[in-house]
Design a protein around this motif. Structure first.
Motif, PDB file in Angstrom:
ATOM      1  N   ILE A 426       0.081   7.348  -2.597  1.00 39.70           N
ATOM      2  CA  ILE A 426       0.033   7.365  -1.221  1.00 39.70           C
ATOM      3  C   ILE A 426       1.365   7.907  -0.635  1.00 39.70           C
ATOM      4  CG2 ILE A 426      -0.697   6.321   0.812  1.00 39.70           C
ATOM      5  CD1 ILE A 426      -2.768   4.956  -0.824  1.00 39.70           C
ATOM      6  N   LYS A 427       2.505   7.131  -0.894  1.00 36.15           N
ATOM      7  CA  LYS A 427       3.556   7.281  -0.180  1.00 36.15           C
ATOM      8  C   LYS A 427       4.275   8.820  -0.391  1.00 36.15           C
ATOM      9  CE  LYS A 427       8.337   5.152   0.051  1.00 36.15           C
ATOM     10  NZ  LYS A 427       9.266   4.376  -0.415  1.00 36.15           N
ATOM     11  N   SER A 428       4.115   9.290  -1.700  1.00 36.83           N
ATOM     12  CA  SER A 428       4.331  10.663  -1.878  1.00 36.83           C
ATOM     13  C   SER A 428       3.730  11.723  -0.965  1.00 36.83           C
ATOM     14  CB  SER A 428       3.924  11.017  -3.330  1.00 36.83           C
ATOM     15  OG  SER A 428       2.843  11.272  -3.611  1.00 36.83           O
ATOM     16  N   LEU A 429       2.608  11.488  -0.311  1.00 35.16           N
ATOM     17  CA  LEU A 429       2.042  12.501   0.574  1.00 35.16           C
ATOM     18  C   LEU A 429       2.941  12.479   2.042  1.00 35.16           C
ATOM     19  CD1 LEU A 429      -1.693  11.327   0.178  1.00 35.16           C
ATOM     20  CD2 LEU A 429      -0.696  13.389  -0.665  1.00 35.16           C
ATOM     21  N   ASN A 430       3.809  11.733   2.039  1.00 39.26           N
ATOM     22  CA  ASN A 430       4.889  11.826   3.320  1.00 39.26           C
ATOM     23  C   ASN A 430       4.203  11.782   4.507  1.00 39.26           C
ATOM     24  OD1 ASN A 430       7.287  11.831   1.660  1.00 39.26           O
ATOM     25  ND2 ASN A 430       6.874  13.789   0.912  1.00 39.26           N
ATOM     26  N   TYR A 431       3.076  10.950   4.672  1.00 42.16           N
ATOM     27  CA  TYR A 431       2.561  10.964   6.082  1.00 42.16           C
ATOM     28  C   TYR A 431       3.215   9.611   6.952  1.00 42.16           C
ATOM     29  CZ  TYR A 431      -0.524  14.525   5.755  1.00 42.16           C
ATOM     30  OH  TYR A 431      -1.213  15.980   5.510  1.00 42.16           O
ATOM     31  N   SER A 432       3.313   9.605   8.348  1.00 44.02           N
ATOM     32  CA  SER A 432       3.906   8.531   9.026  1.00 44.02           C
ATOM     33  C   SER A 432       2.758   7.425   8.875  1.00 44.02           C
ATOM     34  CB  SER A 432       4.371   9.012  10.503  1.00 44.02           C
ATOM     35  OG  SER A 432       3.172   9.507  10.997  1.00 44.02           O
ATOM     36  N   ILE A 433       3.393   6.194   9.218  1.00 46.25           N
ATOM     37  CA  ILE A 433       2.587   5.091   9.153  1.00 46.25           C
ATOM     38  C   ILE A 433       2.168   4.716  10.768  1.00 46.25           C
ATOM     39  CG2 ILE A 433       2.539   2.475   8.909  1.00 46.25           C
ATOM     40  CD1 ILE A 433       4.680   3.029   6.560  1.00 46.25           C
ATOM     41  N   ILE A 434       1.181   4.802  10.984  1.00 49.35           N
ATOM     42  CA  ILE A 434       0.475   4.236  12.517  1.00 49.35           C
ATOM     43  C   ILE A 434       0.039   2.889  12.696  1.00 49.35           C
ATOM     44  CG2 ILE A 434       0.045   6.737  12.839  1.00 49.35           C
ATOM     45  CD1 ILE A 434      -3.108   6.114  12.492  1.00 49.35           C
ATOM     46  N   ASP A 435      -0.217   2.415  11.449  1.00 47.74           N
ATOM     47  CA  ASP A 435      -0.444   0.798  11.499  1.00 47.74           C
ATOM     48  C   ASP A 435       0.034   0.096  10.394  1.00 47.74           C
ATOM     49  OD1 ASP A 435      -1.382  -1.585  11.980  1.00 47.74           O
ATOM     50  OD2 ASP A 435      -3.330  -1.258  11.624  1.00 47.74           O
ATOM     51  N   ASP A 436       1.204  -0.571  10.361  1.00 47.66           N
ATOM     52  CA  ASP A 436       1.932  -1.018   9.352  1.00 47.66           C
ATOM     53  C   ASP A 436       1.433  -1.986   8.718  1.00 47.66           C
ATOM     54  OD1 ASP A 436       4.021  -0.810   7.510  1.00 47.66           O
ATOM     55  OD2 ASP A 436       5.622  -1.273   8.870  1.00 47.66           O
ATOM     56  N   TRP A 437       1.855  -2.602   7.473  1.00 46.07           N
ATOM     57  CA  TRP A 437       1.396  -3.414   6.604  1.00 46.07           C
ATOM     58  C   TRP A 437       1.058  -4.939   7.338  1.00 46.07           C
ATOM     59  CZ3 TRP A 437       0.313  -2.741   1.597  1.00 46.07           C
ATOM     60  CH2 TRP A 437       0.151  -3.882   0.788  1.00 46.07           C
ATOM     61  N   ARG A 438      -0.031  -5.169   7.288  1.00 43.69           N
ATOM     62  CA  ARG A 438      -0.539  -6.590   8.044  1.00 43.69           C
ATOM     63  C   ARG A 438      -1.642  -7.024   7.214  1.00 43.69           C
ATOM     64  NH1 ARG A 438      -5.338  -5.644  10.352  1.00 43.69           N
ATOM     65  NH2 ARG A 438      -5.662  -3.404  10.961  1.00 43.69           N
ATOM     66  N   GLN A 439      -1.885  -8.367   7.383  1.00 49.56           N
ATOM     67  CA  GLN A 439      -2.905  -9.018   6.890  1.00 49.56           C
ATOM     68  C   GLN A 439      -4.334  -8.423   7.565  1.00 49.56           C
ATOM     69  OE1 GLN A 439      -2.243 -13.017   8.125  1.00 49.56           O
ATOM     70  NE2 GLN A 439      -1.069 -13.447   6.410  1.00 49.56           N
ATOM     71  N   TRP A 440      -5.416  -8.357   6.902  1.00 45.82           N
ATOM     72  CA  TRP A 440      -6.646  -8.189   7.381  1.00 45.82           C
ATOM     73  C   TRP A 440      -7.611  -9.410   7.289  1.00 45.82           C
ATOM     74  CZ3 TRP A 440     -11.492  -7.499   5.039  1.00 45.82           C
ATOM     75  CH2 TRP A 440     -11.546  -7.003   3.740  1.00 45.82           C
ATOM     76  N   ILE A 441      -8.338  -9.884   8.284  1.00 46.74           N
ATOM     77  CA  ILE A 441      -9.074 -11.061   8.020  1.00 46.74           C
ATOM     78  C   ILE A 441     -10.409 -11.267   8.084  1.00 46.74           C
ATOM     79  CG2 ILE A 441      -8.997 -13.482   9.436  1.00 46.74           C
ATOM     80  CD1 ILE A 441      -6.428 -12.978   8.442  1.00 46.74           C
ATOM     81  N   LEU A 442     -10.999 -12.248   7.438  1.00 46.91           N
ATOM     82  CA  LEU A 442     -12.535 -12.378   7.367  1.00 46.91           C
ATOM     83  C   LEU A 442     -12.916 -13.622   7.449  1.00 46.91           C
ATOM     84  CD1 LEU A 442     -15.291 -11.020   7.018  1.00 46.91           C
ATOM     85  CD2 LEU A 442     -15.175 -11.399   4.617  1.00 46.91           C
ATOM     86  N   GLN A 443     -13.478 -14.332   8.424  1.00 43.52           N
ATOM     87  CA  GLN A 443     -13.998 -15.628   8.642  1.00 43.52           C
ATOM     88  C   GLN A 443     -12.741 -16.598   8.607  1.00 43.52           C
ATOM     89  OE1 GLN A 443     -17.035 -16.264   5.652  1.00 43.52           O
ATOM     90  NE2 GLN A 443     -18.554 -15.243   6.903  1.00 43.52           N
ATOM     91  N   GLY A 444     -11.722 -16.183   9.390  1.00 45.10           N
ATOM     92  CA  GLY A 444     -10.522 -16.839   9.548  1.00 45.10           C
ATOM     93  C   GLY A 444      -9.546 -16.877   8.371  1.00 45.10           C
ATOM     94  N   GLN A 445      -9.855 -16.067   7.306  1.00 44.79           N
ATOM     95  CA  GLN A 445      -8.980 -16.165   5.934  1.00 44.79           C
ATOM     96  C   GLN A 445      -8.555 -14.897   5.722  1.00 44.79           C
ATOM     97  OE1 GLN A 445      -8.531 -19.084   4.227  1.00 44.79           O
ATOM     98  NE2 GLN A 445      -9.860 -20.313   5.800  1.00 44.79           N
ATOM     99  N   VAL A 446      -7.455 -14.799   5.320  1.00 42.66           N
ATOM    100  CA  VAL A 446      -6.824 -13.492   4.622  1.00 42.66           C
ATOM    101  C   VAL A 446      -7.638 -13.061   3.519  1.00 42.66           C
ATOM    102  CG1 VAL A 446      -4.771 -12.451   3.571  1.00 42.66           C
ATOM    103  CG2 VAL A 446      -4.482 -14.406   5.307  1.00 42.66           C
ATOM    104  N   ALA A 447      -8.302 -11.768   3.782  1.00 41.86           N
ATOM    105  CA  ALA A 447      -8.938 -10.881   2.949  1.00 41.86           C
ATOM    106  C   ALA A 447      -8.234 -10.129   2.154  1.00 41.86           C
ATOM    107  CB  ALA A 447     -10.325 -10.379   3.581  1.00 41.86           C
ATOM    108  N   GLY A 448      -7.052  -9.593   2.650  1.00 43.90           N
ATOM    109  CA  GLY A 448      -6.128  -8.635   1.886  1.00 43.90           C
ATOM    110  C   GLY A 448      -5.262  -8.155   3.012  1.00 43.90           C
ATOM    111  N   TYR A 449      -4.435  -7.216   2.364  1.00 44.85           N
ATOM    112  CA  TYR A 449      -3.444  -6.432   3.373  1.00 44.85           C
ATOM    113  C   TYR A 449      -3.922  -5.053   3.445  1.00 44.85           C
ATOM    114  CZ  TYR A 449      -1.266 -10.754   2.565  1.00 44.85           C
ATOM    115  OH  TYR A 449      -0.725 -12.277   2.722  1.00 44.85           O
TER     116      TYR A 449
END
Length: 488
Positions: A426-449
């Motif tokens: 994905i990084k090799s496609l060289n597209y800029s990041i518009i929403d940087d690395w962060r948690q995503w939450i489900l029911q108050g818990q971290v579901a992933g990144y």
């Protein structure tokens, strides 16, 4: 690239009639053996003929959206694995049913509703492709042989013919989806549809994008297993650094003269008894090192390792039997005791489908044709299937340029297709990041990144290989937010 795709993939399709007399609409399934009462969702099964004289007959399961099917998106789902049936997606991953979690006790396995089905949001066509998989079949010996590019052609032709048979969905937003080894086919099929729309092939398909889970993408994906095992604490820092220096990032096709790399790989295989054996095979005139795990579940390293669920090995190599085939056959000769007790591991659930799908009453309910009925095997390459395309990265690049949306999710405990490799391409496609690395939450818990790129590509983590099997609630929430254009 586009010109080559047109002449070799699109042009043969133009020569075929869009609506053959042999193509027929499917049949409604209101009851399924093993499920109590009428189905509370709309299920259709059927066959669509593709290729010359429609000698390839593709079986499908269609589940209509349980929300607003008239306007909800339509997803064509291609299962991963080596010639695996799309029923895996229907009953184990994102479909509306699942097997009751008890070991086989001699009776027909029971089916339950899956509360986290993606069909609550979209309509899904699960197609058995390539021709050897599931209940799909070939009418001639020639038609039984296929390649990756042929399977992609067939998927595109299948979808066009299916839409002609179901005109109420022609205006639906369309997404192509799949997981694991479908990571090669899904981007190709998506581009075929895009190319066909550009040159005016009918019906016009309202293509919006594609969805991929833990996708095999480049020949170098497996090299990231070393980085993954180190990151998860399975090998020491010292061994990892020595591997990096001696092998220079190439751990699959090792130069036989690189003695230090070979020595480090041997130490890697033996480290903490994680790997039981290492075979060096002469394959395409190259030495390939294949590691077989002994007590690590590569699909999810935190879950127990289990024996193979399939009673028969896949045809990993066409022609002479390979060392790894013989090994797998010997492994599967071990009798697995099946008692009426809770599952001891996830693979126990895969054994149930053999008893269910091979039952005569089930095949009758699904409207399976007698021509396609043999012994049903979940992943079965009984016909030659040549992987003539092994890199889908150029297709991702082309689809990004054309502005299609994409969701790439990756189980962060998956060692089969490590997320490091997915993030690298994905990084090799060289597209800029518009929403940087962060948690995503489900029911108050971290579901992933998650991270979102300027090419309308969203990357998300969570779970193991085939993430919806391990994190069904989280994956449904992820998909719901993405398909409705909401941030994760």
């Amino acid at each position: 690239m586009r010109s080559s795709l047109f002449y070799y993939l699109i042009l043969p399709l133009v020569l075929l009639q869009i609506c053959s007399n042999l193509a027929t609409a499917g049949s409604t399934v209101r009851f399924l053996p093993g499920f109590e009462g009428p189905l509370p969702f709309e299920l259709e099964t059927g066959y669509i003929g593709v290729e010359e004289s429609e000698d390839v007959q593709l079986f499908y399961y269609f589940v209509k959206s349980e929300s607003i099917p008239e306007t909800d998106p339509l997803v064509l789902w291609l299962s991963g694995g080596n010639c695996c049936t799309s029923f895996s997606g229907l009953a184990y991953q994102i479909g509306p049913i699942k097997f009751e979690e008890v070991l086989y006790n001699g009776t027909l396995p029971k089916l339950l509703l899956n509360p986290y089905s993606w069909t609550k949001l979209v309509s899904i066509i699960f197609v058995d492709l390539p021709v050897a998989s599931g209940f799909s079949y070939a009418r001639t010996a020639k038609a039984s042989q296929s390649t990756v590019s042929q399977a992609c052609n067939q998927a595109y032709e299948f979808l066009r013919k299916w839409l002609v048979d179901h005109p109420e969905f022609i205006s639906s937003p369309v997404y192509i989806g799949g997981d694991s080894k479908a990571g090669i086919r899904v981007p190709i099929v998506t581009q075929l549809i895009s190319d066909g729309n550009e040159v005016g092939i009918e019906p016009h398909i309202y293509l919006k994008g594609y969805i991929l889970g833990n996708p095999v993408t480049t020949p170098g994906d497996g090299n990231y297993a070393i980085q993954f095992t180190h990151g998860m604490g399975l090998i020491s820092d010292e061994l990892y650094e020595s591997l990096k220096l001696s092998c220079k990032g190439e751990y699959q096709n090792i130069d036989p003269s690189n003695a230090l790399c070979l020595q480090n790989m041997q130490a890697y295989n033996q480290a903490s008894n994680h790997f039981s054996a290492s075979f060096v095979l002469l394959y395409f005139e190259k030495l390939v090192t294949i590691q077989l795990l002994s007590n690590i579940n590569k699909a999810h390293i935190l879950e127990p390792d289990c024996p193979y669920a399939s009673p028969k090995p896949n045809n990993l190599f066409i022609g002479r039997r390979s060392t790894i085939q013989v090994f797998c056959e010997k492994t599967r000769e071990l009798k697995i005791q099946e008692l009426a007790a809770p599952f001891t591991c996830r693979m126990d659930g895969y054994r149930l489908v053999y008893h269910w799908a091979n039952d005569e009453s089930v095949q009758k309910a699904l409207h399976v044709r007698k021509e396609s009925i043999g012994e049903w095997i979940r992943c079965n390459c009984r016909y030659p299937y040549i992987r003539n395309i092994g890199n889908s990265l150029p297709y991702h690049a082309n689809l990004s340029i054309r502005g299609y949306r994409s969701l790439i999710y990756s189980g962060d405990h998956d060692m089969i297709v490590p997320h490091f490799g997915t993030q690298a391409w994905i990084k090799s496609l060289n597209y800029s990041i518009i929403d940087d690395w962060r948690q995503w939450i489900l029911q108050g818990q971290v579901a992933g990144y998650t991270r979102t790129y300027a090419n309308k590509m969203t990357f998300a983590t969570g779970g193991g290989h085939i993430a919806p099997e391990y994190k069904p609630a989280e994956c449904q929430a992820m998909f719901e937010r993405w398909i409705s254009h909401q941030p994760l």
